[in-house]
Design a protein around this motif. Structure first.
Motif, PDB file in Angstrom:
ATOM      1  N   UNK A   9     -12.105  -3.274  15.773  1.00 19.63           N
ATOM      2  CA  UNK A   9     -12.339  -4.356  14.792  1.00 19.63           C
ATOM      3  C   UNK A   9     -11.631  -4.064  13.471  1.00 19.63           C
ATOM      4  N   UNK A  10     -11.661  -2.795  13.075  1.00 23.93           N
ATOM      5  CA  UNK A  10     -11.017  -2.432  11.797  1.00 23.93           C
ATOM      6  C   UNK A  10      -9.518  -2.686  11.865  1.00 23.93           C
ATOM      7  N   UNK A  11      -8.921  -2.406  13.010  1.00 20.93           N
ATOM      8  CA  UNK A  11      -7.478  -2.653  13.158  1.00 20.93           C
ATOM      9  C   UNK A  11      -7.200  -4.159  13.054  1.00 20.93           C
ATOM     10  N   UNK A  12      -8.079  -4.943  13.726  1.00 21.37           N
ATOM     11  CA  UNK A  12      -7.883  -6.409  13.669  1.00 21.37           C
ATOM     12  C   UNK A  12      -8.048  -6.947  12.247  1.00 21.37           C
ATOM     13  N   UNK A  13      -9.072  -6.418  11.553  1.00 19.71           N
ATOM     14  CA  UNK A  13      -9.318  -6.864  10.163  1.00 19.71           C
ATOM     15  C   UNK A  13      -8.108  -6.526   9.299  1.00 19.71           C
ATOM     16  N   UNK A  14      -7.568  -5.325   9.504  1.00 22.51           N
ATOM     17  CA  UNK A  14      -6.402  -4.923   8.717  1.00 22.51           C
ATOM     18  C   UNK A  14      -5.231  -5.874   8.993  1.00 22.51           C
ATOM     19  N   UNK A  15      -5.015  -6.186  10.285  1.00 23.64           N
ATOM     20  CA  UNK A  15      -3.888  -7.070  10.637  1.00 23.64           C
ATOM     21  C   UNK A  15      -4.062  -8.469  10.024  1.00 23.64           C
ATOM     22  N   UNK A  16      -5.310  -8.949  10.087  1.00 22.68           N
ATOM     23  CA  UNK A  16      -5.573 -10.280   9.488  1.00 22.68           C
ATOM     24  C   UNK A  16      -5.314 -10.226   7.978  1.00 22.68           C
ATOM     25  N   UNK A  17      -5.758  -9.143   7.326  1.00 21.08           N
ATOM     26  CA  UNK A  17      -5.539  -9.016   5.871  1.00 21.08           C
ATOM     27  C   UNK A  17      -4.039  -9.018   5.573  1.00 21.08           C
ATOM     28  N   UNK A  18      -3.276  -8.294   6.404  1.00 27.14           N
ATOM     29  CA  UNK A  18      -1.812  -8.278   6.214  1.00 27.14           C
ATOM     30  C   UNK A  18      -1.249  -9.698   6.351  1.00 27.14           C
ATOM     31  N   UNK A  19      -1.774 -10.402   7.365  1.00 28.53           N
ATOM     32  CA  UNK A  19      -1.301 -11.790   7.583  1.00 28.53           C
ATOM     33  C   UNK A  19      -1.577 -12.654   6.356  1.00 28.53           C
ATOM     34  N   UNK A  20      -2.799 -12.480   5.804  1.00 30.55           N
ATOM     35  CA  UNK A  20      -3.170 -13.278   4.615  1.00 30.55           C
ATOM     36  C   UNK A  20      -2.154 -13.003   3.497  1.00 30.55           C
ATOM     37  N   UNK A  21      -1.848 -11.719   3.288  1.00 28.88           N
ATOM     38  CA  UNK A  21      -0.920 -11.358   2.193  1.00 28.88           C
ATOM     39  C   UNK A  21       0.472 -11.945   2.465  1.00 28.88           C
ATOM     40  N   UNK A  22       0.899 -11.865   3.746  1.00 32.25           N
ATOM     41  CA  UNK A  22       2.231 -12.441   4.072  1.00 32.25           C
ATOM     42  C   UNK A  22       2.253 -13.944   3.802  1.00 32.25           C
ATOM     43  N   UNK A  23       1.155 -14.616   4.194  1.00 31.25           N
ATOM     44  CA  UNK A  23       1.075 -16.075   3.983  1.00 31.25           C
ATOM     45  C   UNK A  23       1.078 -16.401   2.482  1.00 31.25           C
ATOM     46  N   UNK A  24       0.378 -15.555   1.713  1.00 24.74           N
ATOM     47  CA  UNK A  24       0.341 -15.780   0.264  1.00 24.74           C
ATOM     48  C   UNK A  24       1.755 -15.621  -0.303  1.00 24.74           C
ATOM     49  N   UNK A  25       2.463 -14.617   0.199  1.00 23.21           N
ATOM     50  CA  UNK A  25       3.834 -14.402  -0.257  1.00 23.21           C
ATOM     51  C   UNK A  25       4.693 -15.646   0.003  1.00 23.21           C
ATOM     52  N   UNK A  26       4.527 -16.184   1.226  1.00 21.36           N
ATOM     53  CA  UNK A  26       5.265 -17.383   1.620  1.00 21.36           C
ATOM     54  C   UNK A  26       4.921 -18.553   0.678  1.00 21.36           C
ATOM     55  N   UNK A  27       3.599 -18.667   0.385  1.00 23.52           N
ATOM     56  CA  UNK A  27       3.138 -19.766  -0.464  1.00 23.52           C
ATOM     57  C   UNK A  27       3.717 -19.657  -1.877  1.00 23.52           C
ATOM     58  N   UNK A  28       3.744 -18.447  -2.398  1.00 18.13           N
ATOM     59  CA  UNK A  28       4.266 -18.248  -3.754  1.00 18.13           C
ATOM     60  C   UNK A  28       5.773 -18.536  -3.814  1.00 18.13           C
TER      61      UNK A  28
END
Ligand code: PLP
Length: 460
Positions: free
Chosen positions: A9-28
């Motif tokens: 679960x921790x690995x999945x949470x980390x991957x999702x967090x990375x995805x969120x940051x990548x998406x935020x980067x795209x949005x900015x």
């Protein structure tokens, strides 16, 4: 088994967090492109309507997913604020060029240093002195040993006197003495609102509420008022600004810069809307002693989420003493107290004793003096033919420029300054008010006359 599952679960949470940051980067990145297009099309960076639509859609999604609406709202506010910041940096927004009355005051001071004579019609600083009995207090401070830290919320005698003067139901625990009303505003906002919360204020407005919210990452929503509706806030528009993240509405009557005092029926509606939505109401009443018609204080409502801001600056002409106060419930006062303790420990003791003595004086003559001067300005503005609403209180008139000689308020402000008269640009009280100027009545009538003569020359 459980341990393996936890690791997974921790690995999945980390991957999702990375995805969120990548998406935020795209949005900015997209925000920059949007900023570029806005620059080309010469349109405003901030668009309340677009923001509101996005927030509403996210709220629907949030409900569908069973998420906490307030939490998702805060995330959206955070993202929107960052986007606006990126776009403003990128586009070199015109917001950065807006000058407040304080900026003009500083310019005028610089000119005075160089020997130029200036008539100050830009600031709300009384030109008359504070009450005389304060002089005696100042001369005895040393011998009386009034040079210590005091209680965080201020010397009890001062709070008792304020409480008694105002209302029998108030106790000293309902009051905190602050270094000026301005710090009271800041301390109230920072102690009650958090990053991502929303605050509604009414424009045209004294700039400090927005500046304070911006500094703290609090999203501001503006309720615009206009001269054609006598600067009366539209209640249904106000209701539309309220959402799950709204925490506070700021009122300032008698108003700076318009001089408006709200009719009680309008105030009733605002307070009942605040009550329904569980909002704090911050009522900045520093001009209440300059009321030329009946003024209803928030105190009269006994509103449990209300905070009243008051000050010795205007009432007793004590701007440099830096003494103001907040009035509220003991629970809100204790929150404000924490901020005061962290930031300043207490207000300077000698100044608190001066304020205590000031309370012995009546101030009706100050109010009469300002009213006479405003009447004089009003008469002259009528002759010149500018549109304005006759002030109900405070120290200002806020006329609309109808001259085609100026492309905006700053052009006139600069010309006037060149001719020795400092006035405030209307846009300093809200960027959409750049056809207005604010004239203050804090000079003797002879000087106001000279100032108005010069204004007339450029207007007619
Ligand atoms: N509130 C309003 C509306 C003001 O115009 C001012 C000063 O101009 C203040 C508060 C702050 O006054 P002070 O900090 O001097 O008490």
């Amino acid at each position: 088994m459980d341990k393996n599952h936890l690791d997974d679960l921790r690995i999945q949470v980390r991957d999702i967090t990375f995805d969120i940051i990548r998406q935020i980067h795209k949005r900015m990145d997209m925000s920059k492109q949007i900023g570029n297009i806005k620059k080309t099309l010469d349109i405003d960076i901030e668009d309340e309507k677009v923001e509101q639509e996005l927030k509403n859609q996210v709220s629907i999604l949030s409900n569908e997913l069973g998420l906490d609406n307030e939490f998702t709202g805060k995330i959206i506010n955070l993202i929107l604020q960052e986007s606006v910041k990126i776009q403003k940096n990128f586009v070199n927004s015109t917001d950065n060029n807006i000058q407040t009355h304080m900026a003009i005051f500083m310019k005028a001071k610089e000119l005075e240093k160089k020997g130029k004579k200036i008539i100050h019609m830009e600031v709300g600083e009384p030109d008359y002195p504070p009450p005389k009995n304060i002089k005696k207090v100042l001369s005895t401070v040393y011998d009386k040993k009034y040079y210590h830290y005091t209680e965080i919320s201020g010397i009890p005698k001062l709070r008792e006197s304020i409480a008694t003067k105002l209302d029998k139901k108030l106790t000293p625990e309902n009051i905190i003495i602050t270094p000026g009303g301005r710090f009271g505003v800041f301390a109230a906002i920072i102690s009650l609102l958090k990053f991502g919360d929303e605050l509604i204020y009414i424009e045209p407005s004294w700039p400090a509420y927005k500046e304070c919210a911006d500094l703290l990452g609090i999203k501001t929503r503006v309720l615009n008022t206009n001269i054609n509706e006598d600067w009366t806030p539209n209640i249904s528009n106000l209701e539309k600004l309220i959402n799950v993240n709204t925490k506070m509405i700021v009122l300032n009557y008698p108003n700076n810069p318009t001089g408006k005092i709200l009719d009680k029926t309008v105030l009733d509606k605002i307070i009942s809307m605040a009550r329904k939505n569980n909002l704090y109401v911050l009522s900045d009443e520093v001009y209440s002693d300059y009321s030329f018609k009946k003024f209803t204080s928030l105190l009269d409502y006994e509103y449990e989420n209300g905070i009243i801001i008051s000050s010795f600056s205007k009432r007793y002409a004590m701007t440099g003493f830096r003494v103001g106060y907040c009035i509220s419930t003991t629970s809100i006062i204790s929150k404000i107290k924490k901020i005061q303790a962290t930031a300043i420990t207490s207000v300077a003791e000698p100044m608190q004793y001066c304020a205590l003595s000031a309370l012995e004086n009546e101030t009706n003559s100050n109010c009469d003096l300002i009213k006479d001067r405003l009447d004089f300005i009003v008469e002259r503005l009528n002759k010149i033919g500018l549109k304005f609403i006759k002030p109900d209180g405070a120290m200002y008139v806020y006329p609309k420029l109808n001259s085609t000689r100026f492309s905006n308020d700053m052009e006139l402000v600069n010309i006037m300054l060149d001719h020795g008269v400092a006035i405030s640009p209307g846009s300093g009280f809200g960027k959409s008010y750049n056809e207005f100027i604010r004239l203050s009545a804090c000079q003797p009538t002879e000087l106001l006359k000279k100032g108005m003569d010069i204004l007339e020359k450029f207007i007619i």
